[in-house]
Design an enzyme around this catalytic site. Structure first.
Site, PDB file in Angstrom:
ATOM      1  N   ALA A 162       9.567   5.589  -2.289  1.00 43.52           N
ATOM      2  CA  ALA A 162      10.735   5.534  -1.735  1.00 43.52           C
ATOM      3  C   ALA A 162      11.844   5.642  -2.682  1.00 43.52           C
ATOM      4  CB  ALA A 162      10.591   4.233  -1.092  1.00 43.52           C
TER       5      ALA A 162
ATOM      6  N   TYR B 251       7.801   2.760  -5.138  1.00 44.14           N
ATOM      7  CA  TYR B 251       8.187   3.680  -6.151  1.00 44.14           C
ATOM      8  C   TYR B 251       8.750   5.062  -5.334  1.00 44.14           C
ATOM      9  CZ  TYR B 251       7.563   6.391 -10.531  1.00 44.14           C
ATOM     10  OH  TYR B 251       7.395   7.224 -11.700  1.00 44.14           O
TER      11      TYR B 251
ATOM     12  N   ILE C 120       1.831  11.160 -16.752  1.00 41.19           N
ATOM     13  CA  ILE C 120       1.750  11.325 -18.360  1.00 41.19           C
ATOM     14  C   ILE C 120       1.380  10.108 -18.910  1.00 41.19           C
ATOM     15  CG2 ILE C 120       3.538  11.445 -19.910  1.00 41.19           C
ATOM     16  CD1 ILE C 120       5.226  13.340 -18.248  1.00 41.19           C
TER      17      ILE C 120
ATOM     18  N   VAL D 254      20.410  -1.291 -16.326  1.00 45.89           N
ATOM     19  CA  VAL D 254      21.106  -0.231 -15.518  1.00 45.89           C
ATOM     20  C   VAL D 254      21.081  -0.745 -14.100  1.00 45.89           C
ATOM     21  CG1 VAL D 254      20.309   1.767 -16.883  1.00 45.89           C
ATOM     22  CG2 VAL D 254      18.841   1.073 -15.127  1.00 45.89           C
TER      23      VAL D 254
END
Lengths: 234, 104
Positions: free
Chosen positions: A147, A145, A178, A54
């Protein structure tokens, strides 16, 4: 795959939350295209896996070329692909920072941009972006992370406005910790500290994540956009 | 794809957009005659920025469907051109032809 079922795209679908989301979407009547750099463990008549990165524009364009050609329309995008880099800012390398920003923020942007082009054909779309409770907590040790996910939240709100006229809603959800591969490298004491800052003092479950996704993507949720829902009570 | 074919496609997409917006819905206001030199966007342009987005995306999708390609018209080069490729239908056609030819 069936022509009568709406199509959902889930990024980062090979394992963890992404795989679970795919399985639930199939049960709820969707055909699902999943993408990740790796192969998927999921085998189902209503699931198609396409290898894609991605963070790479040409890879994303190729992904959507395939979706356009084979399916013609797209109803739902779950921008779930994400990586983390847990480190003090003074020890965070620029390469690690770039990697996290590229996958989490640029990836969400590219997939949303190309997906919205397809969704606007039918004047309907639901985009759900994955953020984290680490954003409102300004969690130390996760500068890259946090940011990147702050950027995802800002992107969510701007896209919500820009895509509203095409019948596309854009929302985000911020899970609490999680049990997934993403937090495997985080110490138990740190996780306990985060959980203690929540109103509901337990780890999140993948079912909690899907519950919010299911709410956002309902056709009846067409008056809900630009919102961020955090799990656990932050 | 020949330039003339692309021009027809672009003009069709513009007309379709105008029909779907107020200009086309108002029966008392006929659709303006559009040629490749008609100002599209900017001073005296037919459409606003959102209209331009719709037209560019429709053209992009129609071409990609036709040619089975992955062309992105609104790329960095388009945005940095001295003379905007979105000024008239003709300029949009010329810029898009450039992209089509580059992929060959």
């Amino acid at each position: 795959m069936s022509e009568n079922r709406p199509l959902a795209l889930v990024t980062g679908s090979s394992r963890g939350i992404g795989k679970f989301i795919c399985e639930k979407l199939i049960v709820d009547g969707y055909d699902v295209v999943g993408c990740s750099r790796n192969a998927s463990e999921l085998v189902n008549a209503h699931y198609q896996h396409i290898a894609a990165d991605v963070s790479d524009q040409s890879s994303v364009l190729n992904l959507f070329k395939q979706i356009r050609k084979e399916h013609g329309s797209l109803s739902v995008i779950i921008n779930n692909a994400g990586i983390a880099s847990m480190n003090h800012c003074l020890l965070t390398t620029v390469d690690a920072f770039d990697r996290v920003l590229n996958v989490n923020l640029k990836g969400t942007f590219l997939v949303s941009r190309e997906g919205a082009k397809l969704m606007r054909r039918h004047n309907f779309g639901r985009i759900v972006n994955l953020s984290t409770v680490a954003v409102p907590m300004s969690l130390e040790g996760e500068s890259a992370y946090v940011a990147s996910k702050s950027g995802v939240e800002a992107l969510t709100k701007v896209l919500a406005r820009e895509l509203a006229e095409y019948g596309i809603t854009v929302n985000a959800l911020g899970p609490s910790p999680i049990e997934t591969d993403l937090i495997k490298g985080v110490g138990a004491d740190k996780i306990a500290k985060i959980v203690n800052r929540l109103a509901l003092k337990r780890l999140g479950r993948v079912e909690d994540v899907y519950n919010v996704i299911e709410f956002f993507i309902r056709p009846a949720s067409d008056y809900i956009t630009g919102q961020v829902i955090y799990l656990g009570g932050i | 794809m020949e330039r003339s074919q692309l021009l027809t496609l672009v003009l069709e997409q513009i007309e379709e957009h105008l029909q779907q917006t107020q200009i086309g819905n108002d029966a008392s206001q006929p659709l303006p005659k559009i040629s490749e030199d008609t100002p599209l966007y900017g001073k005296d342009g037919l459409v606003d920025s959102l209209g331009l987005v719709s037209i560019v995306l429709s053209v992009e999708q129609a071409i990609n469907d036709e040619l089975d390609s992955e062309i992105v018209i609104a790329d960095d080069r388009a945005m940095s051109q001295k003379s905007s490729p979105f000024g008239t239908p003709g300029r949009l056609v010329d810029y898009t032809m450039l992209l089509i030819n580059e992929r060959k």
